[in-house]
Motif scaffolding. Structure first.
Motif, PDB file in Angstrom:
ATOM      1  N   ILE A   1     -16.160  35.073 -20.026  1.00  0.00           N
ATOM      2  CA  ILE A   1     -16.715  34.674 -18.801  1.00  0.00           C
ATOM      3  C   ILE A   1     -16.955  33.052 -18.894  1.00  0.00           C
ATOM      4  CG2 ILE A   1     -18.582  34.596 -17.295  1.00  0.00           C
ATOM      5  CD1 ILE A   1     -18.721  37.771 -17.760  1.00  0.00           C
ATOM      6  N   LEU A   2     -17.613  32.772 -19.714  1.00  0.00           N
ATOM      7  CA  LEU A   2     -17.966  31.269 -20.125  1.00  0.00           C
ATOM      8  C   LEU A   2     -16.430  30.358 -20.357  1.00  0.00           C
ATOM      9  CD1 LEU A   2     -20.693  31.451 -22.669  1.00  0.00           C
ATOM     10  CD2 LEU A   2     -20.942  30.681 -20.166  1.00  0.00           C
ATOM     11  N   MET A   3     -15.648  31.047 -21.004  1.00  0.00           N
ATOM     12  CA  MET A   3     -14.228  30.479 -21.119  1.00  0.00           C
ATOM     13  C   MET A   3     -13.454  30.504 -19.740  1.00  0.00           C
ATOM     14  SD  MET A   3     -13.029  32.621 -24.418  1.00  0.00           S
ATOM     15  CE  MET A   3     -11.272  32.348 -24.234  1.00  0.00           C
ATOM     16  N   GLY A   4     -13.817  31.330 -18.995  1.00  0.00           N
ATOM     17  CA  GLY A   4     -12.939  31.384 -17.606  1.00  0.00           C
ATOM     18  C   GLY A   4     -13.715  30.249 -16.607  1.00  0.00           C
ATOM     19  N   ILE A   5     -15.092  30.208 -16.779  1.00  0.00           N
ATOM     20  CA  ILE A   5     -15.709  29.017 -15.921  1.00  0.00           C
ATOM     21  C   ILE A   5     -15.156  27.738 -16.409  1.00  0.00           C
ATOM     22  CG2 ILE A   5     -17.934  28.122 -15.285  1.00  0.00           C
ATOM     23  CD1 ILE A   5     -19.062  31.224 -15.793  1.00  0.00           C
ATOM     24  N   SER A   6     -15.575  27.540 -17.727  1.00  0.00           N
ATOM     25  CA  SER A   6     -14.907  26.298 -18.272  1.00  0.00           C
ATOM     26  C   SER A   6     -13.496  25.822 -17.781  1.00  0.00           C
ATOM     27  CB  SER A   6     -15.098  26.340 -19.711  1.00  0.00           C
ATOM     28  OG  SER A   6     -14.590  25.168 -20.546  1.00  0.00           O
ATOM     29  N   ALA A   7     -12.392  26.809 -18.086  1.00  0.00           N
ATOM     30  CA  ALA A   7     -11.221  26.622 -17.612  1.00  0.00           C
ATOM     31  C   ALA A   7     -11.010  26.237 -16.098  1.00  0.00           C
ATOM     32  CB  ALA A   7     -10.150  27.711 -18.089  1.00  0.00           C
TER      33      ALA A   7
ATOM     34  N   HIS B   1      -3.113  15.827 -12.850  1.00  0.00           N
ATOM     35  CA  HIS B   1      -3.598  15.060 -13.710  1.00  0.00           C
ATOM     36  C   HIS B   1      -3.043  15.260 -15.165  1.00  0.00           C
ATOM     37  CE1 HIS B   1      -6.031  12.712 -10.811  1.00  0.00           C
ATOM     38  NE2 HIS B   1      -6.559  13.819 -10.574  1.00  0.00           N
ATOM     39  N   LYS B   2      -2.312  14.314 -15.775  1.00  0.00           N
ATOM     40  CA  LYS B   2      -2.034  14.556 -17.214  1.00  0.00           C
ATOM     41  C   LYS B   2      -2.971  15.055 -18.047  1.00  0.00           C
ATOM     42  CE  LYS B   2      -0.883  10.996 -19.643  1.00  0.00           C
ATOM     43  NZ  LYS B   2      -0.576   9.947 -20.226  1.00  0.00           N
ATOM     44  N   TRP B   3      -4.463  14.688 -18.208  1.00  0.00           N
ATOM     45  CA  TRP B   3      -5.387  15.032 -18.742  1.00  0.00           C
ATOM     46  C   TRP B   3      -5.507  16.455 -18.680  1.00  0.00           C
ATOM     47  CZ3 TRP B   3      -7.671   9.854 -17.475  1.00  0.00           C
ATOM     48  CH2 TRP B   3      -7.069   9.098 -18.266  1.00  0.00           C
ATOM     49  N   VAL B   4      -5.577  17.076 -17.366  1.00  0.00           N
ATOM     50  CA  VAL B   4      -5.825  18.374 -17.076  1.00  0.00           C
ATOM     51  C   VAL B   4      -4.861  19.278 -17.432  1.00  0.00           C
ATOM     52  CG1 VAL B   4      -6.259  19.907 -14.867  1.00  0.00           C
ATOM     53  CG2 VAL B   4      -7.253  17.541 -15.023  1.00  0.00           C
ATOM     54  N   LYS B   5      -3.609  18.855 -17.221  1.00  0.00           N
ATOM     55  CA  LYS B   5      -2.322  19.668 -17.884  1.00  0.00           C
ATOM     56  C   LYS B   5      -2.694  19.870 -19.349  1.00  0.00           C
ATOM     57  CE  LYS B   5       1.093  18.554 -14.295  1.00  0.00           C
ATOM     58  NZ  LYS B   5       2.190  17.674 -14.051  1.00  0.00           N
ATOM     59  N   THR B   6      -2.836  18.655 -19.859  1.00  0.00           N
ATOM     60  CA  THR B   6      -2.693  18.761 -21.389  1.00  0.00           C
ATOM     61  C   THR B   6      -3.977  19.848 -21.803  1.00  0.00           C
ATOM     62  OG1 THR B   6      -2.088  16.703 -21.395  1.00  0.00           O
ATOM     63  CG2 THR B   6      -3.230  17.481 -23.449  1.00  0.00           C
ATOM     64  N   ALA B   7      -5.318  19.752 -21.128  1.00  0.00           N
ATOM     65  CA  ALA B   7      -6.304  20.242 -21.713  1.00  0.00           C
ATOM     66  C   ALA B   7      -5.927  21.949 -21.221  1.00  0.00           C
ATOM     67  CB  ALA B   7      -7.552  19.908 -20.799  1.00  0.00           C
ATOM     68  N   LEU B   8      -5.516  22.217 -20.129  1.00  0.00           N
ATOM     69  CA  LEU B   8      -5.218  23.715 -19.915  1.00  0.00           C
ATOM     70  C   LEU B   8      -4.265  24.347 -20.799  1.00  0.00           C
ATOM     71  CD1 LEU B   8      -5.781  23.707 -15.998  1.00  0.00           C
ATOM     72  CD2 LEU B   8      -7.233  24.498 -17.631  1.00  0.00           C
ATOM     73  N   TYR B   9      -3.210  23.432 -21.168  1.00  0.00           N
ATOM     74  CA  TYR B   9      -1.980  23.930 -22.092  1.00  0.00           C
ATOM     75  C   TYR B   9      -2.543  24.306 -23.212  1.00  0.00           C
ATOM     76  CZ  TYR B   9       1.676  22.262 -18.759  1.00  0.00           C
ATOM     77  OH  TYR B   9       2.453  21.865 -17.589  1.00  0.00           O
ATOM     78  N   HIS B  10      -3.532  23.221 -23.790  1.00  0.00           N
ATOM     79  CA  HIS B  10      -4.153  23.820 -25.013  1.00  0.00           C
ATOM     80  C   HIS B  10      -5.222  25.063 -24.803  1.00  0.00           C
ATOM     81  CE1 HIS B  10      -3.416  19.947 -26.453  1.00  0.00           C
ATOM     82  NE2 HIS B  10      -3.548  20.197 -27.590  1.00  0.00           N
TER      83      HIS B  10
END
Length: 157
Positions: free
Chosen positions: A58-64, A74-83
């Motif tokens: 649940i915390l992971m999902g809220i975070s993502a 945004h490039k940083w959002v894409k990079t973060a979500l790919y990770h």
């Protein structure tokens, strides 16, 4: 605000589904093979894992969801979500390797990769949202503990 709630909801549901699918593999051997393993004295009781993982997913999902709500363009959002996605795959793979394949050694290698990807995910989430990064800290602590537990199980068996 409605958009943010939608993103968070989608991410929480996705994480919980991944957790549920992983638990199917886990249940296949937790009541037989896992019981035969030598475990360290700090091994938690089996009943603790489901509620802890549920809260972490649940915390992971809220975070993502918070990161996604900043705009996937945004490039940083894409990079973060790919990770994030890659670490989530490693999370599921660990259950398959440890419980499905009954291989603590190979699972240890997977969880070390997961730990690395999780640290990178937190780094990228922090660029986008400090709150999102902070929400992953309990998960990081648990994965560090799980890595130690996995190592000790491998060492004892």
């Amino acid at each position: 605000m409605k958009k943010k709630i939608t993103y968070i909801s989608v991410c929480v549901i996705t994480c919980l589904i991944i957790g549920f699918l992983s638990s199917i593999v886990t249940q296949s051997s937790v009541n037989d093979w896992y019981l035969t393993l030598n475990k360290p004295n700090f091994n938690p009781p089996n009943w603790l894992f489901a509620p802890v993982w549920t809260m972490l997913y649940i915390l992971m999902g809220i975070s993502a969801g918070l990161v996604w709500a900043k705009g996937f363009h945004h490039k940083w959002v894409k990079t973060a979500l790919y990770h994030f996605g890659f670490q989530l795959l490693l999370n599921a793979l660990w259950s398959i390797v440890f419980f499905g394949l009954k291989s603590p050694f190979w699972a240890l290698l997977v969880i070390l990769g997961l730990l690395t990807m999780l640290l990178l995910t937190i780094k990228w989430f922090k660029v986008v949202s400090k709150l999102a990064a902070l929400l992953l800290i309990p998960y990081l602590i648990w994965v560090c503990f799980a890595t130690l537990l996995n190592y000790k199980i491998w060492e004892l068996n």
